[in-house]
Design a protein around this motif. Structure first.
Motif, short mmCIF file in Angstrom:
data_model
loop_
_atom_site.label_atom_id
_atom_site.label_comp_id
_atom_site.label_asym_id
_atom_site.label_seq_id
_atom_site.Cartn_x
_atom_site.Cartn_y
_atom_site.Cartn_z
N ILE A 1 19.50 -28.00 -11.13
CA ILE A 1 19.42 -26.66 -10.25
C ILE A 1 18.12 -26.59 -10.02
CG2 ILE A 1 19.93 -24.11 -10.48
CD1 ILE A 1 22.30 -25.87 -9.91
N ILE A 2 16.99 -27.12 -10.59
CA ILE A 2 15.56 -26.75 -10.29
C ILE A 2 15.56 -27.92 -9.23
CG2 ILE A 2 13.50 -27.64 -11.22
CD1 ILE A 2 13.81 -26.39 -13.90
N GLY A 3 16.08 -28.90 -9.14
CA GLY A 3 16.00 -29.80 -8.29
C GLY A 3 16.60 -29.29 -6.75
N GLN A 4 17.30 -28.32 -6.71
CA GLN A 4 17.83 -27.81 -5.78
C GLN A 4 17.33 -26.34 -5.32
OE1 GLN A 4 22.13 -26.37 -6.14
NE2 GLN A 4 22.71 -27.80 -4.65
N SER A 5 16.53 -26.01 -5.86
CA SER A 5 15.64 -24.70 -5.91
C SER A 5 15.07 -24.46 -4.46
CB SER A 5 14.54 -24.48 -6.99
OG SER A 5 13.37 -25.57 -6.74
N PHE A 6 15.05 -25.49 -3.76
CA PHE A 6 14.65 -25.21 -2.26
C PHE A 6 15.66 -24.50 -1.40
CE2 PHE A 6 17.28 -28.86 -2.04
CZ PHE A 6 18.01 -28.87 -0.98
N LYS A 7 16.90 -24.68 -2.03
CA LYS A 7 18.07 -23.96 -1.20
C LYS A 7 17.89 -22.74 -0.59
CE LYS A 7 22.09 -23.09 -3.10
NZ LYS A 7 23.32 -23.20 -3.78
N ASP A 8 17.69 -21.70 -1.39
CA ASP A 8 17.51 -20.53 -0.87
C ASP A 8 16.47 -20.37 0.01
OD1 ASP A 8 19.76 -19.30 -2.41
OD2 ASP A 8 18.40 -18.93 -4.14
N PHE A 9 15.43 -21.39 0.21
CA PHE A 9 14.26 -21.23 1.13
C PHE A 9 14.37 -22.03 2.29
CE2 PHE A 9 13.17 -19.19 -2.90
CZ PHE A 9 12.75 -18.11 -2.39
N LEU A 10 15.45 -22.82 2.37
CA LEU A 10 15.58 -23.76 3.37
C LEU A 10 15.21 -23.35 4.98
CD1 LEU A 10 16.08 -26.78 4.25
CD2 LEU A 10 18.65 -26.21 4.48
N PRO A 11 15.89 -22.11 5.10
CA PRO A 11 15.66 -21.62 6.49
C PRO A 11 14.16 -21.29 6.76
CG PRO A 11 17.40 -20.39 5.46
CD PRO A 11 16.90 -21.27 4.57
N SER A 12 13.39 -20.77 5.46
CA SER A 12 12.13 -20.49 5.80
C SER A 12 11.37 -21.80 5.94
CB SER A 12 11.54 -19.75 4.47
OG SER A 12 12.09 -18.51 4.42
N ILE A 13 11.60 -22.96 5.31
CA ILE A 13 11.04 -24.31 5.42
C ILE A 13 11.21 -24.94 6.76
CG2 ILE A 13 11.19 -26.68 4.58
CD1 ILE A 13 12.18 -25.54 2.01
N MET A 14 12.45 -24.61 7.30
CA MET A 14 12.57 -24.95 8.67
C MET A 14 11.83 -24.19 9.67
SD MET A 14 15.08 -27.66 9.00
CE MET A 14 14.94 -26.96 10.94
N ASN A 15 11.63 -22.92 9.26
CA ASN A 15 11.03 -22.22 10.21
C ASN A 15 9.42 -22.60 10.45
OD1 ASN A 15 11.05 -20.07 11.97
ND2 ASN A 15 9.80 -18.80 10.49
N THR A 16 8.84 -23.43 9.37
CA THR A 16 7.64 -24.00 9.75
C THR A 16 7.51 -25.11 10.54
OG1 THR A 16 7.68 -25.57 7.81
CG2 THR A 16 7.17 -23.51 7.10
N PHE A 17 8.79 -25.76 10.95
CA PHE A 17 8.83 -26.94 11.97
C PHE A 17 8.07 -26.49 13.22
CE2 PHE A 17 11.67 -30.17 9.39
CZ PHE A 17 11.23 -29.81 8.57
N GLY A 18 8.32 -25.05 13.53
CA GLY A 18 7.66 -24.62 14.86
C GLY A 18 8.91 -24.55 15.96
N PHE A 19 10.15 -24.99 15.61
CA PHE A 19 10.95 -24.65 16.53
C PHE A 19 11.57 -23.30 17.04
CE2 PHE A 19 12.55 -28.76 14.10
CZ PHE A 19 12.13 -29.39 15.34
N SER A 20 12.30 -23.04 18.01
CA SER A 20 12.83 -21.83 18.36
C SER A 20 13.56 -21.46 17.50
CB SER A 20 13.66 -21.81 19.69
OG SER A 20 14.79 -22.55 19.52
N LYS A 21 13.82 -20.00 17.12
CA LYS A 21 14.81 -19.72 16.20
C LYS A 21 16.15 -19.99 16.23
CE LYS A 21 13.27 -15.00 14.45
NZ LYS A 21 13.55 -13.33 14.56
N THR A 22 16.82 -20.19 17.39
CA THR A 22 18.06 -20.51 17.38
C THR A 22 18.14 -22.50 17.03
OG1 THR A 22 18.73 -19.40 19.42
CG2 THR A 22 19.85 -21.44 19.30
N ASN A 23 17.14 -23.00 17.50
CA ASN A 23 17.22 -24.45 16.96
C ASN A 23 16.76 -24.56 15.46
OD1 ASN A 23 17.49 -25.67 19.31
ND2 ASN A 23 15.45 -25.75 19.84
#
Length: 492
Positions: free
Chosen positions: A302-324
């Motif tokens: 579960i520690i290895g999976q700890s990114f899960k609750d923050f995946l949308p936030s991680i994806m948001n750093t990629f610089g895409f539009s909100k929809t993408n």
């Protein structure tokens, strides 16, 4: 599992043949409707039983788990649509609310799973679902920090019993070789929920803002809660109890006996039905070394999976539009689902868990290293595939493994599942604080914690395998000393 009980060795003696008939199957003799059937007839009954489980029980718990996970993670996408802002929360308060979910989650698991083991899952499990759905719908009215924290705590209390209960039910109906694949199918509810959450977020959060005066994130939780209630009501007609207590509403009398027979054979001739009180199984589980071995591996997975609750936030750093940003969350989870199905099938076929789990967690470790070591868009997105795939595979095999090596009594198995899940959930009290926005886009601390969790999970799996092999050698030694045969072996 072979149900064959007839074979013969014919030899001629002068003008006639003498047929040597082996001893009858003592376990099968307990079941009046089965004991006189031929091998082909037994196989037909077993096939009919498994088909009903696969087409009634399995789809229903998959749908229920999909909503369980969806209701749990909906706040991750709602955060991007303004939920944190509208409830006037700082990053620390948001992380505290995420952590409070797991406080309630831990509190409810052991007592609720013992209650399921001794009670009627046909009624209890839909009631759990209706409870968390009601709390989810009430989140539509949130406008304060304390309201958010209270709702997350209550969602945790009501959702906590569900995954341990489904794990217990699956291990009560399917054999050791069947469980990994079936568990991977209902675990798809976890994977698919992440896909649906991203797609639903793209549709609702981008298009429903301001309709009837509601922010889009309020529509998001309202729609999810309403669908969850509909599925919870339908579940009353699709859930069985246990093999010895399920009525003919779900299967025939012959199939019910076959279910009991399969489980006795699966456990080396020991009946699943419990003796003793509700808390006897908890006492046995606390004394069982396997409980703490599996709890440790579960914790590190579960520690290895700890990114899960923050995946949308991680994806948001990629610089895409909100929809993408919402839509691009789906492909890594599609990969995770396909990987889980494939590796779980291999695990069940070979009755081997450890090395399959080691491989999966090694993938996650590589993904974490890539995530924190480069800002290049392609490799970072590729790392999400590895991050998503590894822990989902390992978690599925972990649950299958723990239910295979500690099959009886049922309350002990129920307590072990819940204790291991509780211990692992403690990680959620501190891992949210490693993914703060001040560390975007690399999330170095969070990535480092994932690397450590993956490495320790691999070590824990290997230690558990060693313990299983040690126990098997003890069984073989007793067989050599006493001359008694014991068909039971601990799967590795």
């Amino acid at each position: 599992m072979s149900l064959s009980r007839k074979s013969s060795i014919a030899s001629k003696a002068e003008h006639f043949e003498v047929e040597e008939v082996p001893p009858r199957d003592a376990t099968l003799e307990k079941f009046a409707l089965l004991k006189d059937k031929t091998e082909d007839e037994l196989k037909a009954v077993e096939k009919s039983l498994v088909r009903k489980l696969d087409w009634k029980f399995l789809p229903m718990v998959t749908a229920m788990l999909l909503m369980n996970y969806l209701d749990r993670i909906n706040v991750s996408n709602a955060r991007l649509a303004g939920m944190q802002r509208d409830c006037h929360m700082t990053d620390v308060q948001w992380s505290a609310g995420i952590s409070l979910f797991y406080v309630g989650y831990i509190i409810s698991q052991v007592p609720a799973n013992i209650m399921v083991a001794k009670g009627k899952p046909q009624y209890l499990m839909p009631c759990f679902m209706l409870s968390w759905s009601a709390v989810t719908i009430s989140m539509t009215a949130l406008n304060s920090v304390w309201g958010f924290m209270l709702c997350r705590f209550l969602v945790g209390v009501t959702e906590g019993p569900f995954i341990p209960a489904v794990s217990l039910m699956t291990s009560s109906w399917y054999t050791k070789s069947e469980s990994p694949l079936r568990m991977s199918i209902w675990h798809a509810g976890n994977v698919v929920s992440n896909i649906i959450s991203g797609l639903l977020a793209a549709a609702v959060l981008q298009n429903m803002d301001g309709i009837r005066g509601l922010a889009s994130w309020r529509w998001f939780v309202l729609i999810e809660g309403a669908v969850s209630i509909a599925i919870g009501i339908a579940a009353f007609w699709f859930m069985p109890n246990f093999p010895s207590s399920t009525g003919t509403y779900f299967m025939s009398a012959e199939e019910a006996e076959m279910a009991q027979y399969r489980q006795e054979v699966n456990a080396g001739g020991i009946s699943e039905d419990d003796e003793g009180g509700h808390w006897e199984g908890v006492r046995l589980a606390l004394k069982e070394p396997f409980t703490w071995l599996f709890a440790s591996s579960h914790f590190f997975i579960i520690i290895g999976q700890s990114f899960k609750d923050f995946l949308p936030s991680i994806m948001n750093t990629f610089g895409f539009s909100k929809t993408n940003t919402y839509l691009l969350q789906a492909p890594p989870y599609v990969f995770a689902y396909l990987l889980t199905i494939g590796i779980s099938w291999s695990s069940g076929r070979r009755l081997e868990h450890c090395w399959h789990m080691v491989f999966a967690m090694a993938l996650c470790l590589v993904g974490a290293v890539i995530m924190i070591s480069t800002l290049s868009l392609g490799p970072r997105y590729f790392s999400l595939f590895l991050l998503c795939g590894g822990p989902f595979v390992a978690l599925n095999l972990q649950i299958s493994w723990e239910t295979a090596v500690v099959p009886r009594p049922r309350t002990k198995r129920a307590a072990l599942i819940a204790i291991a899940n509780c211990v692992s959930s403690v990680s959620h009290w501190f891992t949210p604080y490693f993914f703060l926005r001040s560390q975007e886009p690399r999330y170095q601390t969070g990535g480092g914690v994932i690397v450590a969790g993956c490495g320790l999970a691999i070590i824990s799996c290997i230690v558990t395998r060693w313990w299983c092999m040690k126990k098997n050698k003890e069984i073989e030694k007793r067989e050599n000393e006493t001359g008694e045969t014991n068909a039971w072996r601990f799967v590795t």
